[in-house]
Structures are given as structure tokens and as C-alpha cells.
Design an enzyme around this catalytic site. Structure first.
Site, PDB file in Angstrom:
ATOM      1  N   ARG A  19      46.844  59.292  32.437  1.00  0.00           N
ATOM      2  CA  ARG A  19      47.283  58.205  33.315  1.00  0.00           C
ATOM      3  C   ARG A  19      47.863  58.857  34.556  1.00  0.00           C
ATOM      4  O   ARG A  19      48.870  59.558  34.493  1.00  0.00           O
ATOM      5  CB  ARG A  19      48.308  57.321  32.633  1.00  0.00           C
ATOM      6  CG  ARG A  19      48.713  56.157  33.531  1.00  0.00           C
ATOM      7  CD  ARG A  19      49.482  55.111  32.767  1.00  0.00           C
ATOM      8  NE  ARG A  19      49.832  54.031  33.670  1.00  0.00           N
ATOM      9  CZ  ARG A  19      50.968  53.975  34.366  1.00  0.00           C
ATOM     10  NH1 ARG A  19      51.868  54.940  34.246  1.00  0.00           N
ATOM     11  NH2 ARG A  19      51.211  52.964  35.161  1.00  0.00           N
ATOM     12  N   PRO A  21      49.694  58.108  37.311  1.00  0.00           N
ATOM     13  CA  PRO A  21      51.107  58.096  37.716  1.00  0.00           C
ATOM     14  C   PRO A  21      52.027  58.911  36.805  1.00  0.00           C
ATOM     15  O   PRO A  21      53.093  59.336  37.227  1.00  0.00           O
ATOM     16  CB  PRO A  21      51.487  56.608  37.659  1.00  0.00           C
ATOM     17  CG  PRO A  21      50.189  55.882  37.796  1.00  0.00           C
ATOM     18  CD  PRO A  21      49.159  56.758  37.142  1.00  0.00           C
ATOM     19  N   ASP A  22      51.609  59.154  35.572  1.00  0.00           N
ATOM     20  CA  ASP A  22      52.457  59.884  34.625  1.00  0.00           C
ATOM     21  C   ASP A  22      52.336  61.408  34.774  1.00  0.00           C
ATOM     22  O   ASP A  22      53.338  62.111  34.664  1.00  0.00           O
ATOM     23  CB  ASP A  22      52.097  59.519  33.179  1.00  0.00           C
ATOM     24  CG  ASP A  22      52.459  58.092  32.819  1.00  0.00           C
ATOM     25  OD1 ASP A  22      53.081  57.389  33.635  1.00  0.00           O
ATOM     26  OD2 ASP A  22      52.097  57.671  31.707  1.00  0.00           O
ATOM     27  N   THR A  23      51.116  61.917  34.969  1.00  0.00           N
ATOM     28  CA  THR A  23      50.942  63.373  34.896  1.00  0.00           C
ATOM     29  C   THR A  23      50.056  63.991  35.969  1.00  0.00           C
ATOM     30  O   THR A  23      49.939  65.213  36.024  1.00  0.00           O
ATOM     31  CB  THR A  23      50.351  63.789  33.529  1.00  0.00           C
ATOM     32  OG1 THR A  23      49.011  63.310  33.429  1.00  0.00           O
ATOM     33  CG2 THR A  23      51.189  63.287  32.365  1.00  0.00           C
ATOM     34  N   GLY A  52      32.047  55.298  46.522  1.00  0.00           N
ATOM     35  CA  GLY A  52      30.847  54.490  46.405  1.00  0.00           C
ATOM     36  C   GLY A  52      30.233  54.483  45.019  1.00  0.00           C
ATOM     37  O   GLY A  52      29.376  53.649  44.723  1.00  0.00           O
ATOM     38  N   GLU A  86      38.473  55.214  27.601  1.00  0.00           N
ATOM     39  CA  GLU A  86      38.035  56.611  27.497  1.00  0.00           C
ATOM     40  C   GLU A  86      38.231  57.143  26.088  1.00  0.00           C
ATOM     41  O   GLU A  86      37.338  57.775  25.521  1.00  0.00           O
ATOM     42  CB  GLU A  86      38.782  57.475  28.508  1.00  0.00           C
ATOM     43  CG  GLU A  86      38.358  57.242  29.942  1.00  0.00           C
ATOM     44  CD  GLU A  86      39.238  57.947  30.958  1.00  0.00           C
ATOM     45  OE1 GLU A  86      40.117  58.749  30.558  1.00  0.00           O
ATOM     46  OE2 GLU A  86      39.069  57.691  32.166  1.00  0.00           O
TER      47      GLU A  86
END
Length: 160
Positions: A19, A21-23, A52, A86
């Protein structure tokens, strides 16, 4: 830096799932640079996805074309629909690979018990997703998280 050679028949040797923003800024970028300097072909979204391109198709294809998956589980990992998708796809690809693919989890400021849904941290995030994406999709994500968290992984403590 010498170019990496293709030995596995895969596009990438390692796929980093995290993620942002975390790492992303410190830990994941440092891990990525170290691997690339060692000649490892690594998929990291901001390095491989181009303007794109359709994100979903490119991410899923990269997962299929990778040998080793490293999900970096952080406090906010389960709040990301993309991260959950994922991990679920990693499980599918690994099961179909007949032992040719591995998942090596990294627990960054979380415990395996959080990822196994034994605490509220990930359970709360998943219950929010259930409202938006439905219980069937969330059950699939839950099963994938629990499966990955049963594997031996690395633990890392620290703040970005």
C-alpha cells in the site's frame, strides 16, 4: 549496473505488493533499488506501469509473469482493494504453477495474526469493503489473506 538476464522464463522474478501511503517512500523503494542493483527483475507499480495503460490488466498480467511474490503487509494494506485483489491473484497463480511460484510475506508493523484476521485491524477494513464490493468478493480476499499469512515470512518494525 549489468542488465538482468531471463533465467526463469518469467517477465519478473519478484512482484512487490504494497500500500503506497504506508511503505512506498522509504521501505519499498529501498527494497526495490537493492534488488534491482543485484540484477533482480522486480515489478513495482510506479516503475512498470505506464501512462495510458489499463491498470487492472497490466497488474494481473505482471502477477502471472512473476516467479516470487512479496506482499508487504502494513497497517493499511487491507484498506486497499487493489492490494487485496493482488494477494488473491497471487494465490491463484501459485496454485496453478505446480510449485514454480512462491509467496514470501513481509509483515511491516503488523503481526501475522492481523493478516490471519484474528484481530480487528484487517477485519474492520474488510467489513467496509463488504458494503461496497459484496460478501463473495470479500470472502475470496479473506481466504487469500489467511492463506498467505500461514507462510513463514519476515517481520519488520519501523515507521516511514
Amino acid at each position: 549496473m549489468a542488465p538482468a538476464t531471463r533465467t526463469s522464463g518469467m517477465e519478473f522474478e519478484v512482484f512487490l505488493s504494497f500500500r503506497g501511503p504506508d511503505t512506498r517512500r522509504d521501505f519499498t523503494s529501498c527494497l526495490y533499488r537493492e534488488m534491482v542493483e543485484k540484477g533482480i527483475r522486480v515489478f513495482k507499480d510506479d516503475e512498470e506501469l505506464r501512462v495510458g495503460e489499463k491498470i487492472e490488466g497490466e497488474l494481473l498480467q505482471a502477477l502471472e509473469d512473476t516467479q516470487i511474490y512479496i506482499p508487504i503487509f502494513s497497517k493499511g494494506f487491507a484498506s486497499s482493494r487493489w492490494c487485496l485483489r493482488e494477494v488473491s491473484h497471487m494465490i491463484d497463480c501459485t496454485l496453478k504453477s505446480e510449485g514454480k511460484k512462491d509467496i514470501l510475506p513481509l509483515f511491516f508493523d503488523v503481526e501475522p495474526e492481523d493478516v490471519k484476521l484474528k484481530t480487528e485491524l484487517y477485519r474492520n477494513a474488510l467489513s467496509k469493503h463488504a458494503e461496497k464490493y459484496g460478501p463473495d468478493e470479500v470472502k475470496c480476499w479473506e481466504a487469500a489473506l489467511v492463506e498467505v499469512a500461514t507462510r513463514v515470512g519476515w517481520k519488520r518494525e519501523g515507521k516511514e
